[in-house]
Design a protein around this motif. Structure first.
Motif, PDB file in Angstrom:
ATOM      1  N   GLY A  75       0.743  -1.249   0.000  1.00 52.45           N
ATOM      2  CA  GLY A  75       0.000   0.000   0.000  1.00 52.45           C
ATOM      3  C   GLY A  75       0.774   1.302   0.000  1.00 52.45           C
ATOM      4  N   LYS A  76       2.051   1.288  -0.369  1.00 54.46           N
ATOM      5  CA  LYS A  76       2.838   2.520  -0.411  1.00 54.46           C
ATOM      6  C   LYS A  76       3.066   2.943  -1.856  1.00 54.46           C
ATOM      7  N   GLN A  77       2.792   4.218  -2.144  1.00 53.89           N
ATOM      8  CA  GLN A  77       3.020   4.719  -3.492  1.00 53.89           C
ATOM      9  C   GLN A  77       4.508   4.985  -3.683  1.00 53.89           C
ATOM     10  N   ILE A  78       5.017   4.660  -4.872  1.00 51.27           N
ATOM     11  CA  ILE A  78       6.415   4.955  -5.178  1.00 51.27           C
ATOM     12  C   ILE A  78       6.489   5.916  -6.353  1.00 51.27           C
ATOM     13  N   CYS A  79       7.616   6.530  -6.530  1.00 53.33           N
ATOM     14  CA  CYS A  79       7.837   7.554  -7.551  1.00 53.33           C
ATOM     15  C   CYS A  79       7.941   6.924  -8.942  1.00 53.33           C
ATOM     16  N   THR A  80       7.089   7.385  -9.863  1.00 49.71           N
ATOM     17  CA  THR A  80       7.135   6.868 -11.233  1.00 49.71           C
ATOM     18  C   THR A  80       8.328   7.441 -12.000  1.00 49.71           C
ATOM     19  N   ALA A  81       8.702   8.682 -11.725  1.00 46.36           N
ATOM     20  CA  ALA A  81       9.841   9.291 -12.421  1.00 46.36           C
ATOM     21  C   ALA A  81      11.141   8.546 -12.101  1.00 46.36           C
ATOM     22  N   TRP A  82      11.274   8.035 -10.884  1.00 42.96           N
ATOM     23  CA  TRP A  82      12.471   7.296 -10.465  1.00 42.96           C
ATOM     24  C   TRP A  82      12.683   6.053 -11.328  1.00 42.96           C
ATOM     25  N   GLN A  83      11.617   5.528 -11.926  1.00 41.15           N
ATOM     26  CA  GLN A  83      11.698   4.299 -12.720  1.00 41.15           C
ATOM     27  C   GLN A  83      12.239   4.559 -14.121  1.00 41.15           C
ATOM     28  N   GLN A  84      12.310   5.810 -14.543  1.00 47.76           N
ATOM     29  CA  GLN A  84      12.791   6.162 -15.868  1.00 47.76           C
ATOM     30  C   GLN A  84      14.312   6.234 -15.886  1.00 47.76           C
ATOM     31  N   ASP A  85      14.878   6.232 -17.096  1.00 49.85           N
ATOM     32  CA  ASP A  85      16.342   6.314 -17.239  1.00 49.85           C
ATOM     33  C   ASP A  85      16.926   7.524 -16.514  1.00 49.85           C
ATOM     34  N   LYS A  86      16.248   8.664 -16.596  1.00 49.23           N
ATOM     35  CA  LYS A  86      16.750   9.904 -15.988  1.00 49.23           C
ATOM     36  C   LYS A  86      16.625   9.907 -14.475  1.00 49.23           C
ATOM     37  N   GLY A  87      15.732   9.097 -13.941  1.00 45.11           N
ATOM     38  CA  GLY A  87      15.498   9.125 -12.503  1.00 45.11           C
ATOM     39  C   GLY A  87      14.652  10.324 -12.124  1.00 45.11           C
ATOM     40  N   CYS A  88      14.676  10.698 -10.871  1.00 50.78           N
ATOM     41  CA  CYS A  88      13.879  11.813 -10.351  1.00 50.78           C
ATOM     42  C   CYS A  88      14.788  12.781  -9.608  1.00 50.78           C
ATOM     43  N   ASN A  89      14.618  14.049  -9.879  1.00 52.28           N
ATOM     44  CA  ASN A  89      15.417  15.078  -9.216  1.00 52.28           C
ATOM     45  C   ASN A  89      14.685  15.737  -8.058  1.00 52.28           C
ATOM     46  N   THR A  90      13.480  15.268  -7.746  1.00 48.89           N
ATOM     47  CA  THR A  90      12.707  15.851  -6.656  1.00 48.89           C
ATOM     48  C   THR A  90      13.078  15.163  -5.347  1.00 48.89           C
ATOM     49  N   PRO A  91      13.818  15.834  -4.478  1.00 45.23           N
ATOM     50  CA  PRO A  91      14.242  15.192  -3.240  1.00 45.23           C
ATOM     51  C   PRO A  91      13.128  15.042  -2.209  1.00 45.23           C
ATOM     52  N   ARG A  92      12.102  15.891  -2.321  1.00 41.90           N
ATOM     53  CA  ARG A  92      11.045  15.830  -1.315  1.00 41.90           C
ATOM     54  C   ARG A  92       9.678  15.692  -1.970  1.00 41.90           C
ATOM     55  N   HIS A  93       9.111  14.547  -1.828  1.00 41.66           N
ATOM     56  CA  HIS A  93       7.714  14.310  -2.147  1.00 41.66           C
ATOM     57  C   HIS A  93       7.312  13.039  -1.435  1.00 41.66           C
ATOM     58  N   ASP A  94       6.022  12.770  -1.421  1.00 44.31           N
ATOM     59  CA  ASP A  94       5.522  11.639  -0.650  1.00 44.31           C
ATOM     60  C   ASP A  94       5.879  10.279  -1.244  1.00 44.31           C
ATOM     61  N   ALA A  95       6.117  10.219  -2.542  1.00 42.09           N
ATOM     62  CA  ALA A  95       6.432   8.936  -3.170  1.00 42.09           C
ATOM     63  C   ALA A  95       7.877   8.544  -2.892  1.00 42.09           C
ATOM     64  N   ARG A  96       8.105   7.257  -2.763  1.00 37.41           N
ATOM     65  CA  ARG A  96       9.432   6.752  -2.417  1.00 37.41           C
ATOM     66  C   ARG A  96      10.288   6.495  -3.645  1.00 37.41           C
ATOM     67  N   HIS A  97      11.586   6.691  -3.501  1.00 37.56           N
ATOM     68  CA  HIS A  97      12.542   6.388  -4.553  1.00 37.56           C
ATOM     69  C   HIS A  97      13.080   4.986  -4.351  1.00 37.56           C
ATOM     70  N   VAL A  98      12.330   4.001  -4.835  1.00 33.71           N
ATOM     71  CA  VAL A  98      12.758   2.603  -4.821  1.00 33.71           C
ATOM     72  C   VAL A  98      12.435   2.002  -6.179  1.00 33.71           C
ATOM     73  N   CYS A  99      13.148   0.969  -6.528  1.00 33.01           N
ATOM     74  CA  CYS A  99      12.942   0.282  -7.798  1.00 33.01           C
ATOM     75  C   CYS A  99      11.593  -0.434  -7.793  1.00 33.01           C
ATOM     76  N   SER A 100      10.836  -0.234  -8.846  1.00 33.33           N
ATOM     77  CA  SER A 100       9.535  -0.881  -8.953  1.00 33.33           C
ATOM     78  C   SER A 100       9.663  -2.372  -9.254  1.00 33.33           C
ATOM     79  N   GLY A 101      10.845  -2.802  -9.664  1.00 33.68           N
ATOM     80  CA  GLY A 101      11.053  -4.206  -9.990  1.00 33.68           C
ATOM     81  C   GLY A 101      11.510  -5.054  -8.821  1.00 33.68           C
ATOM     82  N   CYS A 102      12.329  -4.474  -7.933  1.00 32.04           N
ATOM     83  CA  CYS A 102      12.884  -5.290  -6.846  1.00 32.04           C
ATOM     84  C   CYS A 102      12.841  -4.613  -5.474  1.00 32.04           C
ATOM     85  N   GLY A 103      12.559  -3.319  -5.435  1.00 27.99           N
ATOM     86  CA  GLY A 103      12.475  -2.615  -4.160  1.00 27.99           C
ATOM     87  C   GLY A 103      13.766  -1.965  -3.701  1.00 27.99           C
TER      88      GLY A 103
END
Length: 126
Positions: A75-103
């Protein structure tokens, strides 16, 4: 055409034996990115992926799509931008920066060791 399962080609409505993939627009050219859910690179509508196992059936999927968002099975939302090649540059938001494939927190889906490897045959033509 109904989308019973995005990873399974469905019968063409014309009644032939030809298999067709559910339509989903691709915006890029070159190697296909892997799906954030099943880690497959073959064409399928990734924003609707409901796979229960990774592309190679070696692992249960780590998460699921809920209204185009990525949610872990606990039940935890994760960051969709983090899953892309570029990753995510937003250090603060509610979504977690973890791999959607393995965690793992060290990479996103595109760099996951469980992801299907890119090949020259899995490309989008413009």
């Amino acid at each position: 055409m109904s989308h019973k399962h995005p990873h399974t080609p469905e019968e063409d409505n014309a009644g032939s034996n030809k298999k067709v993939w559910p339509s989903c627009p691709f915006a890029a050219t070159g190697p296909l990115p892997c799906c954030a859910v099943c880690l497959r690179r073959n064409p399928h509508c990734t924003v609707e992926c409901v796979a229960q196992q990774t592309w190679d059936k070696q692992f249960e999927t780590f998460l699921e799509r809920v209204r185009k968002g990525l949610w872990t099975k606990d039940g935890k939302q994760i960051c969709t931008a983090w899953q892309q090649d570029k990753g995510c540059n937003t250090p603060r938001h509610d979504a977690r920066h973890v791999c959607s494939g393995c965690g793992a927190a060290t990479h996103g889906a595109q760099k996951c060791p469980r992801a299907q490897k890119a090949s020259s045959t899995d490309t989008v033509q413009s």
